[in-house]
Design a protein around this motif. Structure first.
Motif, PDB file in Angstrom:
ATOM      1  N   SER A  63      -4.319   1.645  18.996  1.00  0.00           N
ATOM      2  CA  SER A  63      -4.897   2.990  18.983  1.00  0.00           C
ATOM      3  C   SER A  63      -3.987   3.952  19.744  1.00  0.00           C
ATOM      4  O   SER A  63      -3.036   3.534  20.414  1.00  0.00           O
ATOM      5  N   PRO A  64      -4.283   5.260  19.694  1.00  0.00           N
ATOM      6  CA  PRO A  64      -3.473   6.226  20.451  1.00  0.00           C
ATOM      7  C   PRO A  64      -3.491   6.007  21.960  1.00  0.00           C
ATOM      8  O   PRO A  64      -2.678   6.596  22.676  1.00  0.00           O
ATOM      9  N   ALA A  65      -4.399   5.159  22.446  1.00  0.00           N
ATOM     10  CA  ALA A  65      -4.428   4.869  23.886  1.00  0.00           C
ATOM     11  C   ALA A  65      -3.106   4.288  24.360  1.00  0.00           C
ATOM     12  O   ALA A  65      -2.708   4.482  25.523  1.00  0.00           O
ATOM     13  N   GLU A  66      -2.412   3.601  23.464  1.00  0.00           N
ATOM     14  CA  GLU A  66      -1.128   2.982  23.825  1.00  0.00           C
ATOM     15  C   GLU A  66      -0.084   4.023  24.219  1.00  0.00           C
ATOM     16  O   GLU A  66       0.859   3.711  24.949  1.00  0.00           O
ATOM     17  N   LYS A  67      -0.255   5.248  23.729  1.00  0.00           N
ATOM     18  CA  LYS A  67       0.705   6.297  24.052  1.00  0.00           C
ATOM     19  C   LYS A  67       0.405   6.962  25.391  1.00  0.00           C
ATOM     20  O   LYS A  67       1.233   7.717  25.915  1.00  0.00           O
ATOM     21  N   VAL A  68      -0.788   6.694  25.922  1.00  0.00           N
ATOM     22  CA  VAL A  68      -1.216   7.349  27.151  1.00  0.00           C
ATOM     23  C   VAL A  68      -1.072   6.431  28.355  1.00  0.00           C
ATOM     24  O   VAL A  68      -0.647   6.870  29.432  1.00  0.00           O
ATOM     25  N   ILE A  69      -1.433   5.153  28.187  1.00  0.00           N
ATOM     26  CA  ILE A  69      -1.364   4.201  29.297  1.00  0.00           C
ATOM     27  C   ILE A  69      -0.741   2.892  28.819  1.00  0.00           C
ATOM     28  O   ILE A  69      -0.726   2.607  27.617  1.00  0.00           O
ATOM     29  N   ASP A  70      -0.254   2.119  29.756  1.00  0.00           N
ATOM     30  CA  ASP A  70       0.306   0.797  29.456  1.00  0.00           C
ATOM     31  C   ASP A  70      -0.849  -0.207  29.476  1.00  0.00           C
ATOM     32  O   ASP A  70      -1.246  -0.700  30.537  1.00  0.00           O
ATOM     33  N   LEU A  71      -1.404  -0.491  28.316  1.00  0.00           N
ATOM     34  CA  LEU A  71      -2.589  -1.334  28.226  1.00  0.00           C
ATOM     35  C   LEU A  71      -2.325  -2.751  28.725  1.00  0.00           C
ATOM     36  O   LEU A  71      -3.173  -3.358  29.380  1.00  0.00           O
ATOM     37  N   GLU A  72      -1.163  -3.281  28.422  1.00  0.00           N
ATOM     38  CA  GLU A  72      -0.870  -4.658  28.819  1.00  0.00           C
ATOM     39  C   GLU A  72      -0.662  -4.783  30.319  1.00  0.00           C
ATOM     40  O   GLU A  72      -0.873  -5.853  30.899  1.00  0.00           O
ATOM     41  N   ALA A  73      -0.284  -3.702  30.957  1.00  0.00           N
ATOM     42  CA  ALA A  73      -0.054  -3.736  32.404  1.00  0.00           C
ATOM     43  C   ALA A  73      -1.322  -3.440  33.196  1.00  0.00           C
ATOM     44  O   ALA A  73      -1.357  -3.629  34.416  1.00  0.00           O
ATOM     45  N   LEU A  74      -2.373  -2.977  32.521  1.00  0.00           N
ATOM     46  CA  LEU A  74      -3.618  -2.627  33.206  1.00  0.00           C
ATOM     47  C   LEU A  74      -4.418  -3.901  33.471  1.00  0.00           C
ATOM     48  O   LEU A  74      -5.099  -4.418  32.586  1.00  0.00           O
ATOM     49  N   ARG A  75      -4.337  -4.416  34.683  1.00  0.00           N
ATOM     50  CA  ARG A  75      -4.981  -5.689  35.034  1.00  0.00           C
ATOM     51  C   ARG A  75      -6.253  -5.495  35.852  1.00  0.00           C
ATOM     52  O   ARG A  75      -7.122  -6.370  35.853  1.00  0.00           O
TER      53      ARG A  75
END
Length: 258
Positions: free
Chosen positions: A146-158
């Motif tokens: 989704s466009p969320a990937e352009k706003v935050i680093d989803l894989e790094a959000l632990r």
């Protein structure tokens, strides 16, 4: 009822299983042309392939399928049930569906999808419904693609949570076609796409998809929250969304409707 389906994914599979326990039959399933050979007795690749004696078509395939096939189904005079409510944020799609429904004397039935409390919103808007906010909270993996990937680093959000979208329900539905059907449902039940506020959050501390509605008006105020589970066959498909399709069908075919 003699029923046609659009799609053969996780929600469609759930619907087919549930229909097997009810006095209905699936006459045809609309799929991509490349899949027709998998089940030539049932699969079709166009609305024209649907038999003439259908009572209803259920859309289980998403925004693009509703926009592409919905008008032709309604124009044929066949009622249509869909959970792809976010597609209606596009004015061209909405107008096309409305015109086709009028031309075919058919109805487009909106399933509630992955959220509840919509009946309360519908009742509240009879008076003055002042404010409606929808908050969607999912684990980071739920926002992949989704466009969320352009706003935050989803894989790094632990740990912790980050908001990646704030805007109107129309903006959310158009930007997040696979994630914001709930926002569209809330908008349609309440104050509309442009007056409904939406906030979408990636939260590493939750394991479920959490949907929350906050509303206030002449009726008073309420906050509704649901922690939704996904279908086993697809972690991105809501179990309640699939259930809402069957619930809508039960309401349409029953002699008492709630």
């Amino acid at each position: 009822m003699n029923i046609g389906l659009i799609g053969n994914g996780a929600i469609a599979s759930y619907v087919q299983t549930a229909l097997a326990q009810r006095p209905h039959s699936i006459a045809a399933v609309l799929v991509r042309q490349t899949r027709v050979a998998d089940n030539p007795g049932t699969y079709v690749d166009s609305v024209q392939g649907f038999p003439d004696d259908l009572d209803l078509v259920i859309d289980c395939a998403g925004h693009a399928a509703l926009a592409e096939h919905g008008p032709a189904i309604l124009q044929r005079g066949i009622d249509l049930v869909t959970v792809s409510l976010g597609a209606l944020a596009d004015q061209n799609v909405l107008q096309s569906l409305e015109a086709a429904a009028h031309a075919g004397n058919a109805k487009l039935h909106l399933a509630s999808g992955a959220i509840g409390a919509l009946d309360c919103l519908q009742a509240a808007r009879v008076g003055q419904l002042e404010q409606v906010t929808y908050v969607g909270r999912k684990p980071p993996a739920g926002w992949l693609g989704s466009p969320a990937e352009k706003v935050i680093d989803l894989e790094a959000l632990r740990t912790g949570a980050q908001t990646h979208f704030e805007g109107t329900a129309r903006e959310a539905a158009l930007a997040y076609p696979k994630n914001a059907n709930v926002a569209a449902a809330v908008a349609l039940a309440g104050v509309g796409f442009d007056k409904t506020s939406v906030r979408l959050i990636a939260d590493a501390d939750v394991s479920a998809n959490i949907h929350e509605i906050q509303a206030s008006g002449d009726f008073g105020s309420f906050t509704f929250q649901i922690n939704g589970k996904s279908l086993p066959d697809n972690p991105r498909s809501s179990a309640l969304a699939a259930m809402s399709v069957i619930s809508r069908l039960d309401s349409l075919s029953g002699v008492i409707s709630l």
